[in-house]
Structures are given as structure tokens and as C-alpha cells.
Design an enzyme around this catalytic site. Structure first.
Site: not given
Lengths: 207, 207
Positions: A36-37, A40-43, A110
Site C-alpha cells: 500500500g501507499l 496506509s498503515g501496513k506496518s 512494494s
């Protein structure tokens, strides 16, 4: 040294297999690939999923910028080739964890479908799940916890995904979490439910 | 999206720490770094130790040529720089496993003290143990399961450790296993006993 010992010494096959580990653990070693951008809250989501899994007795491990970019991949920059190599190594590291029976969560922008497809190709079917952390650019930019969007808009950061470099949305992710519409807990719960439905982890015991 | 959720989203600290994992597992995430000449028995011994640890309820994982050289490090050759980078990445990968609470066993020739010291430097004190797989060159060359010494003697393999490239014996390894004098099982037992003595794993229950 007997002949029999000497023969043992030459044998390099694993004596403990992924299947052995999974049988004992009661859950499967897989990769959840969050994409995600920036912001965007991935981690954060990956760590929350890990928290829930740990509480459920499952070992998981988060690979993200903090433990990869500064360490395993500290000799890589942000050129297209280096980004590609970054994602390749993350895919391989995640694969090792899955083989060790651990649920690996990766949290990297990614941005390119091709790179994500290559990470997927490293894994057997049913072991790799693309998780699209969907969030509008506006919301990501409002969050901007590290002030990176601000610096990118001022031109201080080049090739910043979402501003001056492209983000290719996943074509057919296994999971889409809308981090701008649902709370952190809801997004984590959605992923946990998916793992249950796929038989990767056991259903939570009913109270 | 509430302000509270938004704050959560920005938080990147691990919610599950190495200490949390270790408390639950009952053993510590450490690295056993096996080093020695080609055919000194590193990989076989690592897998045997893993087998015993698994039987004792401990998760461990072996990083060796089979799963590293063909995958994570497949873009590296055998030049001095590439050997150095190979060992660096192995050290970092082992560190990730230790952080995940897993007992990582690495099985690489790793012929230079400097490279092994650098791998050690990645870890906190008490988390990295150098295991010298001591075996005379003669015995290694007699074993030669892959015929590599034979090819090196014929000049088909350049820079082959022990034949045409140096092997620096460890200066102060935590463990020395003499794989030419003791059986595989005895060498594994020696390592397991060391882990018990250091309090890294629990002693075996007395029958």
C-alpha cells in the site's frame, strides 16, 4: 569414527520438515504480504495482527522497514534496481520464516505488481497472500506521521510513491483492508478471519 | 476514522517483543554459528541439533548453503567481496530469527575471523555462539561427499577453502566440536549441553 557415522556426516537433508513443524504448531507457515501507499498503515496493521496471533498461541514475525532496511538491506538504496532487490530479499526472507513454520508478515510499499508477483512466485500455492492496504492518497497524506509526504511535496524527497513515483494497485489481492474506513482492530480481525477460513490457523475457541 | 484510530495507525513499535516470545517459549532466541572446513560436518550437525531441539519442544532453524546460496544469496558468487556479503546477509537473517525467538543455526564455511566477528557484532552479548567444527583436512578430504576436494585438487574449482584458499581457525569459539573424533550424536549432545548450561534452553527432564 565409524563408517556409519561417516555416512551420517554426509547427509544434508533437513530432519525436521515444515510439515513436522506445522503438525506440532497447529497452524501453517505462510506469508502475508502487505502492500500500500506510504502511511496506509501496513506496518502498524502487521504488528497488530502479530499481537492477536501471539495471543492465540501462534508465532508470527513482521518484516518491515525498521528491521530490514536498516539491517539486511542496508546496502540498498531507492533506485528501481535497488527497490527490486529489496523486495526480492524480503520475499526470500519471508519464505525462510514460512519454512520455519512461522507466519511471516511483510510490510513494504512494494509498489510494482511485477515485483509482488515475483515474491509470490517464490512460494508454493496457498502459502502467499497479498494484502492490499487500501487508503486514499488524501488520507495517507493527512496522516503523514514522519512528515515524508510534506518533504516529497517540497521536492526534498525524489521518487516518493504516491507523489512522484507510481503505485500500482494489486490486480487480485487475496485480502483488501480499507484502512481509511475501518479501525485498526477491524482490519486486523478481517485478516485473522481470513486465516481461519483458509484453515491456516485454528478458529478461536468459542467462549 | 476516529482520531484515536488515526493515532494507532502511526505507531510502528513491535507489540510483541523478543522477551515476550522467550517468556512464553521457555527458551531464548540465539545464534549458533557453525564454522569449519568443507566436509567438516557443519550442515549435518546443525540439522541433528535441530532434530534434538525439536524433540525437546524448541523451535530452531538451519540456515545453510541449501536454503541460502540458492535463494536469498543466489546473486552472489565466491569472490572475496561476495563471500563477505554472503556472510553479512546470513548474519542478518540469523539475527531476525533470534529476534523472533527461534534458535538459529548457521552452517557456512565462513573462513575469515573478521567476517565471523562482524556477524557476532550484529548480536547482543550472550546471543551469538561460535561453534568450531574441528576436523583435520585429511578426514574432510576423505569424506568429500560431493567430490569437491577432488575437483579442487584437479584445479577445476578455484579458491577452494582448505586447498587453494585459507581457513582461519576461530580464535576463541564458545564451542569446539571435534567431528573427526566424536560421532554426530556426541557432537550434537555437546552443543545441547552447552545451551542448557548457559540457560538458553531448559535442562532435559530427568526420567
Amino acid at each position: 569414527m565409524t563408517e556409519s557415522n561417516s555416512k551420517n556426516i554426509t547427509w544434508h537433508k533437513p530432519l525436521v520438515t515444515q510439515a513436522d513443524r506445522e503438525r506440532r504448531n497447529g497452524y501453517n507457515g505462510v506469508v502475508l504480504w502487505l502492500t500500500g501507499l506510504p502511511s496506509s498503515g501496513k506496518s502498524t496493521l502487521a504488528h497488530e495482527v502479530e499481537r492477536v496471533l501471539f495471543a492465540r498461541g501462534c508465532n508470527s514475525y513482521v518484516l518491515d522497514g525498521d528491521n530490514i532496511r536498516h539491517r539486511l538491506n542496508k546496502n540498498l538504496g531507492f533506485s528501481p534496481e535497488d527497490r527490486k532487490e529489496n523486495i526480492r530479499r524480503v520475499g526470500e526472507a519471508a519464505n525462510l520464516f514460512a519454512d520455519a513454520g512461522v507466519i511471516a508478515l511483510t510490510a513494504f510499499i512494494s509498489p510494482y505488481q511485477e515485483d509482488r508477483d515475483q515474491a509470490r512466485a517464490l512460494h508454493e500455492p496457498g502459502r502467499f497472500f497479498e494484502v492490499f492496504c487500501k487508503c486514499t492518497l488524501d488520507v495517507c497524506e493527512q496522516r503523514d506521521p514522519k512528515g515524508l509526504y510534506r518533504r516529497a511535496r517540497k521536492g526534498e524527497l525524489k521518487e516518493f510513491t504516491g507523489v512522484s513515483a507510481p503505485y500500482e494497485e494489486p490486480k487480485s489481492p487475496e485480502i483488501i483492508v480499507e484502512t481509511d474506513r475501518h479501525s485498526l482492530e477491524e482490519c486486523a480481525e478481517q485478516i485473522i478471519r481470513y486465516l481461519e477460513e483458509q484453515g491456516i490457523i485454528q478458529p478461536a475457541p468459542t467462549p
